[in-house]
Design a protein around this motif. Structure first.
Motif, PDB file in Angstrom:
ATOM      1  N   SER A   1       0.850  -1.190   0.000  1.00  0.00           N
ATOM      2  CA  SER A   1       0.000   0.000   0.000  1.00  0.00           C
ATOM      3  C   SER A   1       0.887   1.241   0.000  1.00  0.00           C
ATOM      4  O   SER A   1       1.102   1.885   1.029  1.00  0.00           O
ATOM      5  N   THR A   2       1.395   1.578  -1.168  1.00  0.00           N
ATOM      6  CA  THR A   2       2.343   2.686  -1.273  1.00  0.00           C
ATOM      7  C   THR A   2       2.157   3.415  -2.595  1.00  0.00           C
ATOM      8  O   THR A   2       1.701   2.822  -3.585  1.00  0.00           O
ATOM      9  N   GLY A   3       2.507   4.705  -2.622  1.00  0.00           N
ATOM     10  CA  GLY A   3       2.367   5.463  -3.852  1.00  0.00           C
ATOM     11  C   GLY A   3       0.926   5.459  -4.343  1.00  0.00           C
ATOM     12  O   GLY A   3      -0.020   5.600  -3.572  1.00  0.00           O
ATOM     13  N   ALA A   4       0.768   5.262  -5.647  1.00  0.00           N
ATOM     14  CA  ALA A   4      -0.558   5.294  -6.256  1.00  0.00           C
ATOM     15  C   ALA A   4      -1.254   3.936  -6.261  1.00  0.00           C
ATOM     16  O   ALA A   4      -2.378   3.832  -6.749  1.00  0.00           O
ATOM     17  N   VAL A   5      -0.607   2.905  -5.707  1.00  0.00           N
ATOM     18  CA  VAL A   5      -1.183   1.555  -5.766  1.00  0.00           C
ATOM     19  C   VAL A   5      -2.593   1.495  -5.179  1.00  0.00           C
ATOM     20  O   VAL A   5      -3.494   0.897  -5.786  1.00  0.00           O
ATOM     21  N   PRO A   6      -2.865   2.104  -4.004  1.00  0.00           N
ATOM     22  CA  PRO A   6      -4.228   2.039  -3.471  1.00  0.00           C
ATOM     23  C   PRO A   6      -5.274   2.690  -4.379  1.00  0.00           C
ATOM     24  O   PRO A   6      -6.455   2.349  -4.306  1.00  0.00           O
ATOM     25  N   ASP A   7      -4.839   3.625  -5.228  1.00  0.00           N
ATOM     26  CA  ASP A   7      -5.770   4.246  -6.168  1.00  0.00           C
ATOM     27  C   ASP A   7      -6.089   3.331  -7.340  1.00  0.00           C
ATOM     28  O   ASP A   7      -7.127   3.480  -7.988  1.00  0.00           O
TER      29      ASP A   7
END
Length: 354
Positions: free
Chosen positions: A277-283
């Motif tokens: 869960s880092t950077g844009a991954v959760p988006d």
């Protein structure tokens, strides 16, 4: 008369990474929309250019006609601020930032600070900045002092493809990423070692040439843990679709992602995802389609893998979620239209200026 743009990038445009695949697809889509795109290669030494690489880049920019529209890929752009500043009044320069160079893993503190300074100066000198996610846009505003009005988010697109059946026996865990420190294959290898009593096979698809020393360390790590029969270093492949459709789970615990095209491609193929869960991954990866864990957390990653490997009901639930997510992923034409609108605006502004 139609719009012409010069698209500048370092090295080989056919390089098998997400960033280069984005560049190739954007170029093709722009051409289909009637934009004349001329591609120009800089030295492959970027983002760590030597004097010769910078001299070639200076000659390249200097040879472009005045007021030319120029898009420069961020892998080179952030490391050539003096050249950008020297040409910003003569050229209409647009930066394409996949993610800031200063956020790459494995940099020394000096390298990180140098990139932070160079990229800040270069981005501020750009007429506009194309980013591949709203997350990166936020970072550029907060950490690189780029005004929001200069930023255009053009997300990577995906194509509608046939869904993977996800019925492997044993289950195939797919990773698609160049073997670099930021992609955290080392964390994944340790996590896989802790679930080696379960039935699975892993495929690490991605080139080793960006950091051969790191790639060698990863192979040694696999050998030391006795996983050489379970983890296949597949190298670069020509057809990623075959990889996605032959897999059961997509897993990549990157330490940072500016967007993460491979996550979207995995979802397009209907694969459940395990990621950090880092950077844009959760988006990109919603809860209904994947399990997200803290970055650099071997225990949490191991637990997520164990859950997916042993709970068929959970796998099917996430598989369904991935297929539902696939229907709402952005397309490449939408991204190209956003870039085209930007190029039209810059052209119009240039004509109206005295």
């Amino acid at each position: 008369m139609g719009i012409q743009v010069y698209f500048i990038y370092p090295g080989d445009l056919d390089t098998a990474t997400g960033g280069y695949r984005y560049d190739r697809r954007l170029i093709n889509e722009l051409r289909e929309l009637g934009i004349k795109v001329e591609t120009i290669a800089l030295s492959a030494r970027f983002p760590f250019p030597d004097a010769r690489a910078l001299e070639h880049a200076a000659h390249t920019l200097g040879a472009l006609p005045s007021n030319a529209l120029v898009i420069i890929d961020g892998l080179a752009y952030g490391a050539m601020h003096e050249l950008v500043e020297a040409n910003t009044k003569r050229l209409q320069i647009v930066a394409l930032c996949h993610h800031p160079l200063a956020l790459e893993s494995g940099l020394t503190e000096t390298q990180k600070n140098d990139f932070q300074y160079s990229e800040t100066m270069a981005l501020q000198a750009a007429r506009a900045v194309i980013v591949t996610s709203p997350h990166t846009a936020t970072i550029l505003q907060s950490d690189f002092s780029v005004p929001a009005q200069k930023i255009v988010a053009a997300l990577p697109g995906t194509d509608a493809v046939e869904f993977a059946p996800c019925n492997g026996n044993p289950l195939v865990l797919l990773t698609v990423a160049s073997l670099t420190r930021r992609k955290a294959h080392d964390v994944l290898i340790d996590a896989l070692a802790s679930v080696q009593e379960l039935e699975w096979q892993a495929r690490f698809v991605g080139g080793e040439h960006f950091d051969p020393k790191w790639a060698s360390q990863l192979r040694q790590q696999v050998n030391q843990l006795g996983l050489q029969q379970r983890i296949d270093f597949a190298g670069s492949v020509d057809d990623l679709l075959i990889e996605y459709q032959s897999a059961d789970v997509f897993v990549l615990p990157s330490r940072f992602e500016g967007y993460g095209m491979v996550f979207a491609e995995a979802l397009a193929a209907g694969l459940p995802v395990v990621a950090a869960s880092t950077g844009a991954v959760p988006d990109v990866v919603p809860p209904k389609a994947g399990l997200l864990v803290p970055a650099d957390d071997v225990a949490a990653l191991s637990s997520a893998l164990r859950r997916l490997l042993t709970d068929k009901k959970l796998r099917k639930k996430l598989q369904t979620g991935a297929r539902q997510t696939a229907a709402n992923l952005p397309g490449w034409r939408h991204s190209a239209l956003k870039v085209t609108a930007l190029l039209n605006k810059l052209t119009s502004d240039m004509r109206e200026s005295p």
